[in-house]
Design an enzyme around this catalytic site. Structure first.
Site, PDB file in Angstrom:
ATOM      1  N   ARG A 161       0.869  -1.173   0.000  1.00 29.03           N
ATOM      2  CA  ARG A 161       0.000   0.000   0.000  1.00 29.03           C
ATOM      3  C   ARG A 161       0.908   1.227   0.000  1.00 29.03           C
ATOM      4  O   ARG A 161       2.024   1.182   0.510  1.00 29.03           O
ATOM      5  CB  ARG A 161      -0.897   0.033   1.232  1.00 29.03           C
ATOM      6  N   HIS A 257      -2.018   2.195  -6.002  1.00 26.28           N
ATOM      7  CA  HIS A 257      -2.717   0.950  -5.689  1.00 26.28           C
ATOM      8  C   HIS A 257      -2.812   0.045  -6.911  1.00 26.28           C
ATOM      9  O   HIS A 257      -2.944  -1.178  -6.771  1.00 26.28           O
ATOM     10  CB  HIS A 257      -4.115   1.270  -5.151  1.00 26.28           C
ATOM     11  N   TYR A 292      -9.395 -10.981  -6.770  1.00 19.97           N
ATOM     12  CA  TYR A 292      -8.455 -11.177  -7.871  1.00 19.97           C
ATOM     13  C   TYR A 292      -8.801 -12.402  -8.706  1.00 19.97           C
ATOM     14  O   TYR A 292      -8.366 -12.510  -9.853  1.00 19.97           O
ATOM     15  CB  TYR A 292      -7.021 -11.275  -7.325  1.00 19.97           C
TER      16      TYR A 292
END
Length: 311
Positions: A161, A257, A292
């Site tokens: 992050r 991101h 994902y």
């Protein structure tokens, strides 16, 4: 340290301010949330306070009714998209749940207010060719060039992050063991493998650039520094990524991101299991990582045809 908006005292009476400060302490101490998350929760309440002030409503957190909150939600629904509306409702529900927990209220006035239905937003990703193009566009002749290359390699190579990247310490680099120690959301720590390429560019930046900088007091252990020898801001990383995208003519709306999403997607496409990806990303729930799976159905189809016994 509390992260309290100074403008709030002009938007709410002291009763609101007192409850919000206590709520912030609860989020920080009891739930271990990060400064950014606490700021977001506070901003949700600030919106409500602004609405009450604009409409001359003197209700405090104990007296405010479900009807008033319904009117507030109806008002903001015309100002923000469904995803933001859902986040505000969730944030306020958390605040009033805290008031119940502390015996200030016996009910949650948002209990019957439903969040708008929103589809799961699939994150944008970059191909390896696009990532290579972004990194190649960095001007290594500029004073910050080596630093910027190390930043992009670390974001993509370790799936960090942006908040984890800017707070990364030199003492968090365990290169001999092949890991970085990352402090994530809620100050939770995890170890993330670091590849040879990422390690190489961090070492170049440390040895050739950072070692010659004048470092401000308090930032001696911070890895990535700005020109003044202080910690980089999140906004600076966003600006860097956006400018590189423009430079190569990339027709995608990307952010730091996006490199994290690409890290996870490429791992999945190359056979990594979800549990390993979850640990590397620092997701508390495997459900978050499962997004994902939806990114590349072509890849999943290939998996079936390759590995299923009745292909």
């Amino acid at each position: 340290m509390l992260f309290f908006c100074p403008q709030l005292r002009f938007l709410c009476d002291m009763n609101w301010i007192s409850y919000i400060k206590n709520y912030q302490s609860y989020l920080r101490i009891e739930r271990g949330l990060s400064a950014n998350t606490i700021a977001n929760y506070t901003f949700d309440i600030e919106r409500l306070c602004h609405y009450l002030e604009a409409n001359n409503i003197a209700d405090n957190p104990i007296r405010i009714s479900a009807e008033t909150l319904q009117h507030f939600i109806y008002t903001i629904s015309a100002q923000v998209n469904a995803r933001s509306q859902a986040r505000i409702i969730s944030g306020l529900k958390s605040f009033f749940s805290y008031l119940i927990f502390e015996d200030y209220r016996t009910d949650n006035p948002l209990e019957l207010i439903e969040s708008p239905r929103i589809g799961r937003k699939l994150p944008d990703t970059l191909s390896l060719t696009e990532i290579d193009a972004l990194i190649a566009a960095i001007d290594l002749g500029a004073s910050e060039g080596e630093r910027n290359r190390a930043i992009l390699e670390t974001l993509y190579g370790c799936g960090l992050r942006v908040s984890e990247l800017v707070t990364l310490k030199i003492s968090d680099l365990f290169f001999d063991e092949g890991f970085l120690k990352i402090t994530g959301k809620g100050n939770k720590q995890r170890f993330v493998p670091v590849g040879d390429l990422t390690r190489k560019y961090i070492e170049i930046y440390k040895g050739q650039i950072r070692s010659h900088q004048t470092i401000q007091k308090g930032f001696e252990d911070t890895l990535f520094l700005n020109r003044r020898g202080k910690q980089l801001t999140r906004a600076m990383i966003f600006t860097l990524i956006k400018s590189l995208a423009v430079k190569i003519g990339l027709q995608k709306n990307i952010s730091p991101h996006t490199l994290r999403h690409s890290f996870a997607t490429h791992l999945l496409e190359n056979g990594a299991d979800l549990r390993s990806i979850q640990l590397m990303l620092g997701h508390e729930s495997i459900t978050t990582t499962e997004i994902y799976v939806h990114l590349d159905r072509k890849h999943l189809s290939q998996v079936i045809h390759t590995f299923h016994p009745r292909k």
